[in-house]
Design a protein around this motif. Structure first.
Motif, PDB file in Angstrom:
ATOM      1  N   TYR A 130       0.788  -1.246   0.087  1.00  0.00           N
ATOM      2  CA  TYR A 130       0.088   0.019  -0.007  1.00  0.00           C
ATOM      3  C   TYR A 130       0.725   1.434  -0.060  1.00  0.00           C
ATOM      4  CZ  TYR A 130       1.027   0.097   4.932  1.00  0.00           C
ATOM      5  OH  TYR A 130       2.082   0.139   6.113  1.00  0.00           O
ATOM      6  N   ALA A 131       2.036   1.023   0.267  1.00  0.00           N
ATOM      7  CA  ALA A 131       3.094   2.159   0.409  1.00  0.00           C
ATOM      8  C   ALA A 131       4.044   2.414  -0.723  1.00  0.00           C
ATOM      9  CB  ALA A 131       3.596   2.215   1.762  1.00  0.00           C
ATOM     10  N   THR A 132       4.210   1.546  -1.720  1.00  0.00           N
ATOM     11  CA  THR A 132       5.034   1.509  -2.638  1.00  0.00           C
ATOM     12  C   THR A 132       4.617   1.660  -4.027  1.00  0.00           C
ATOM     13  OG1 THR A 132       5.393  -0.657  -2.689  1.00  0.00           O
ATOM     14  CG2 THR A 132       6.814   0.579  -1.287  1.00  0.00           C
ATOM     15  N   ALA A 133       5.140   2.057  -5.021  1.00  0.00           N
ATOM     16  CA  ALA A 133       4.816   2.146  -6.432  1.00  0.00           C
ATOM     17  C   ALA A 133       4.509   0.637  -6.932  1.00  0.00           C
ATOM     18  CB  ALA A 133       5.611   3.199  -7.263  1.00  0.00           C
ATOM     19  N   LEU A 134       5.571  -0.154  -6.625  1.00  0.00           N
ATOM     20  CA  LEU A 134       5.586  -1.581  -7.079  1.00  0.00           C
ATOM     21  C   LEU A 134       4.261  -2.306  -6.550  1.00  0.00           C
ATOM     22  CD1 LEU A 134       9.339  -1.951  -6.657  1.00  0.00           C
ATOM     23  CD2 LEU A 134       8.005  -1.962  -9.039  1.00  0.00           C
ATOM     24  N   GLY A 135       4.186  -2.085  -5.235  1.00  0.00           N
ATOM     25  CA  GLY A 135       3.082  -2.746  -4.507  1.00  0.00           C
ATOM     26  C   GLY A 135       1.591  -2.205  -5.178  1.00  0.00           C
ATOM     27  N   LYS A 136       1.500  -0.889  -5.274  1.00  0.00           N
ATOM     28  CA  LYS A 136       0.262  -0.502  -5.799  1.00  0.00           C
ATOM     29  C   LYS A 136      -0.066  -1.018  -7.241  1.00  0.00           C
ATOM     30  CE  LYS A 136       0.639   4.022  -3.319  1.00  0.00           C
ATOM     31  NZ  LYS A 136       0.791   5.343  -3.596  1.00  0.00           N
ATOM     32  N   VAL A 137       0.853  -1.104  -8.085  1.00  0.00           N
ATOM     33  CA  VAL A 137       0.727  -1.768  -9.503  1.00  0.00           C
ATOM     34  C   VAL A 137       0.046  -3.268  -9.123  1.00  0.00           C
ATOM     35  CG1 VAL A 137       1.635  -2.755 -11.408  1.00  0.00           C
ATOM     36  CG2 VAL A 137       2.293  -0.464 -10.677  1.00  0.00           C
ATOM     37  N   LEU A 138       0.828  -3.935  -8.222  1.00  0.00           N
ATOM     38  CA  LEU A 138       0.251  -5.287  -8.279  1.00  0.00           C
ATOM     39  C   LEU A 138      -1.327  -5.338  -7.511  1.00  0.00           C
ATOM     40  CD1 LEU A 138       3.535  -7.081  -7.149  1.00  0.00           C
ATOM     41  CD2 LEU A 138       2.517  -7.165  -9.620  1.00  0.00           C
ATOM     42  N   LEU A 139      -1.587  -4.519  -6.499  1.00  0.00           N
ATOM     43  CA  LEU A 139      -2.732  -4.389  -5.854  1.00  0.00           C
ATOM     44  C   LEU A 139      -3.708  -4.165  -6.974  1.00  0.00           C
ATOM     45  CD1 LEU A 139      -2.163  -2.682  -2.499  1.00  0.00           C
ATOM     46  CD2 LEU A 139      -2.403  -5.289  -2.775  1.00  0.00           C
ATOM     47  N   ALA A 140      -3.742  -3.061  -7.710  1.00  0.00           N
ATOM     48  CA  ALA A 140      -4.556  -2.696  -8.645  1.00  0.00           C
ATOM     49  C   ALA A 140      -4.946  -3.773  -9.782  1.00  0.00           C
ATOM     50  CB  ALA A 140      -3.962  -1.630  -9.569  1.00  0.00           C
ATOM     51  N   TYR A 141      -4.342  -4.482 -10.039  1.00  0.00           N
ATOM     52  CA  TYR A 141      -4.792  -5.815 -10.851  1.00  0.00           C
ATOM     53  C   TYR A 141      -5.017  -6.878 -10.223  1.00  0.00           C
ATOM     54  CZ  TYR A 141      -3.200  -2.018 -14.172  1.00  0.00           C
ATOM     55  OH  TYR A 141      -3.031  -0.779 -14.906  1.00  0.00           O
ATOM     56  N   ASP A 142      -5.132  -7.053  -9.068  1.00  0.00           N
ATOM     57  CA  ASP A 142      -5.575  -8.292  -8.276  1.00  0.00           C
ATOM     58  C   ASP A 142      -6.328  -7.858  -7.325  1.00  0.00           C
ATOM     59  OD1 ASP A 142      -5.550 -10.678  -6.692  1.00  0.00           O
ATOM     60  OD2 ASP A 142      -3.527 -11.164  -7.043  1.00  0.00           O
ATOM     61  N   SER A 143      -7.698  -7.979  -7.502  1.00  0.00           N
ATOM     62  CA  SER A 143      -8.765  -7.596  -6.625  1.00  0.00           C
ATOM     63  C   SER A 143      -8.939  -8.269  -5.219  1.00  0.00           C
ATOM     64  CB  SER A 143     -10.101  -7.637  -7.280  1.00  0.00           C
ATOM     65  OG  SER A 143     -10.505  -8.944  -7.700  1.00  0.00           O
ATOM     66  N   GLU A 144      -8.452  -9.617  -5.253  1.00  0.00           N
ATOM     67  CA  GLU A 144      -8.483 -10.532  -4.047  1.00  0.00           C
ATOM     68  C   GLU A 144      -7.334  -9.846  -3.140  1.00  0.00           C
ATOM     69  OE1 GLU A 144      -8.441 -14.628  -4.306  1.00  0.00           O
ATOM     70  OE2 GLU A 144     -10.493 -14.698  -5.164  1.00  0.00           O
ATOM     71  N   PHE A 145      -6.136  -9.765  -3.793  1.00  0.00           N
ATOM     72  CA  PHE A 145      -4.976  -9.136  -2.807  1.00  0.00           C
ATOM     73  C   PHE A 145      -5.336  -7.901  -2.416  1.00  0.00           C
ATOM     74  CE2 PHE A 145      -0.217  -8.140  -3.174  1.00  0.00           C
ATOM     75  CZ  PHE A 145       0.023  -8.305  -2.113  1.00  0.00           C
ATOM     76  N   ALA A 146      -5.936  -6.915  -3.240  1.00  0.00           N
ATOM     77  CA  ALA A 146      -5.994  -5.800  -2.719  1.00  0.00           C
ATOM     78  C   ALA A 146      -7.346  -5.569  -1.760  1.00  0.00           C
ATOM     79  CB  ALA A 146      -6.777  -4.641  -4.023  1.00  0.00           C
ATOM     80  N   ALA A 147      -8.256  -6.630  -1.889  1.00  0.00           N
ATOM     81  CA  ALA A 147      -9.233  -6.716  -0.652  1.00  0.00           C
ATOM     82  C   ALA A 147      -8.665  -6.993   0.689  1.00  0.00           C
ATOM     83  CB  ALA A 147     -10.379  -7.544  -0.976  1.00  0.00           C
ATOM     84  N   ALA A 148      -7.793  -8.100   0.469  1.00  0.00           N
ATOM     85  CA  ALA A 148      -6.938  -8.479   1.805  1.00  0.00           C
ATOM     86  C   ALA A 148      -6.182  -7.439   2.470  1.00  0.00           C
ATOM     87  CB  ALA A 148      -6.258  -9.581   1.411  1.00  0.00           C
ATOM     88  N   VAL A 149      -5.595  -6.566   1.517  1.00  0.00           N
ATOM     89  CA  VAL A 149      -4.648  -5.592   2.159  1.00  0.00           C
ATOM     90  C   VAL A 149      -5.566  -4.399   2.871  1.00  0.00           C
ATOM     91  CG1 VAL A 149      -3.068  -3.640   1.497  1.00  0.00           C
ATOM     92  CG2 VAL A 149      -2.581  -6.085   0.620  1.00  0.00           C
TER      93      VAL A 149
END
Length: 254
Positions: A136-155
């Protein structure tokens, strides 16, 4: 409501056909069994072969189910393959931007650095391969969260502790940030992970457009951003171009 997509139905029928009996069939046999023209059957088979769902015997020319089907429950791409395909692009990006370059991928549910190119200025730097990043705090992480809805929901459902005074800590705000990543095709962080440091990243896509990793640069805020904390367009273009080139090498971009 739209109806079923015929090409997908046909591809599914080919897979079911290959799952029967000996499991090795030629193009003509498959076409006859499914009532397809041979060119149509051949096009379906070549597409399925391209994504690893069927294999072709080099001697007989017949087709059988591929190893890609058995790997559906595992990561889409091995991180070593991702690294090997991206290493030259990452080196070039570091040379062109003068910044550190990192590639991250989801590994066991975490955003993990799988490749790191040092900033080319001969300063002392620490290798970050294997480091787990806060998504949630890095550009790399936000990219991966943005395209993985389950991962994003868990975070978003978990804790979002502040790492600096600029870290996003509200789930709703993170959700809006991820929507913006999907809209623009890139992510940034300005002092959200480490004070004084900014990051830019773009998605790496595999076949079919699936996001399999993220490629980005990081460096001092005043080098990556202007006086209004807006990312410098030239750097953004280079990051996106490099990620697109890796995606193209993986068959995920045209």
């Amino acid at each position: 409501m739209p109806g079923p997509i015929q090409s997908i139905e046909r591809a599914a029928a080919v897979l079911r056909l290959l799952a029967r009996g000996s499991g090795r069939l030629g193009v003509g046999e498959i076409a006859a069994a499914l009532g397809l023209a041979k060119p149509t059957a051949h096009g379906i088979l070549r597409t399925l072969q391209g994504v690893g769902f069927v294999d072709q015997d080099p001697v007989s020319g017949k087709y059988q189910l591929g190893t890609g089907l058995t790997a559906l429950g595992s990561p889409y791409i091995d991180v070593n393959e991702l690294r090997s395909r991206a290493i030259n692009r990452a080196d070039a990006l570091a040379a062109r931007t003068g910044e550190s370059v990192r590639i991250a991928a989801p590994v066991h549910g975490a955003v993990t650095v799988v490749h790191h190119v040092f900033r080319p200025d001969n300063t002392a730097q620490a290798l970050e391969v294997g480091q787990v990043l806060p998504p949630y705090a890095t550009a790399l992480g936000k990219v991966l969260l943005a395209y993985d809805s389950e991962f994003a929901a868990a975070v978003r459902a978990g804790d979002l502790p502040a790492l600096t005074h600029r870290t996003i800590t509200a789930p709703a705000e993170l959700g809006r940030a991820l929507t913006e990543v999907r809209r623009t095709g890139w992510a940034g962080d300005v002092g959200e992970f480490r004070s004084g440091e900014a990051g830019l990243a773009a998605p790496i896509r595999g076949r079919g457009g699936l996001v399999v990793g993220a490629l980005g640069i990081s460096g001092a805020i005043d080098r990556l951003c202007d006086a209004n904390l807006r990312f410098r367009p030239a750097l953004l273009d280079r990051v996106r171009d490099a990620a697109h080139a890796v995606s193209r090498d993986l068959g995920g971009a045209q």
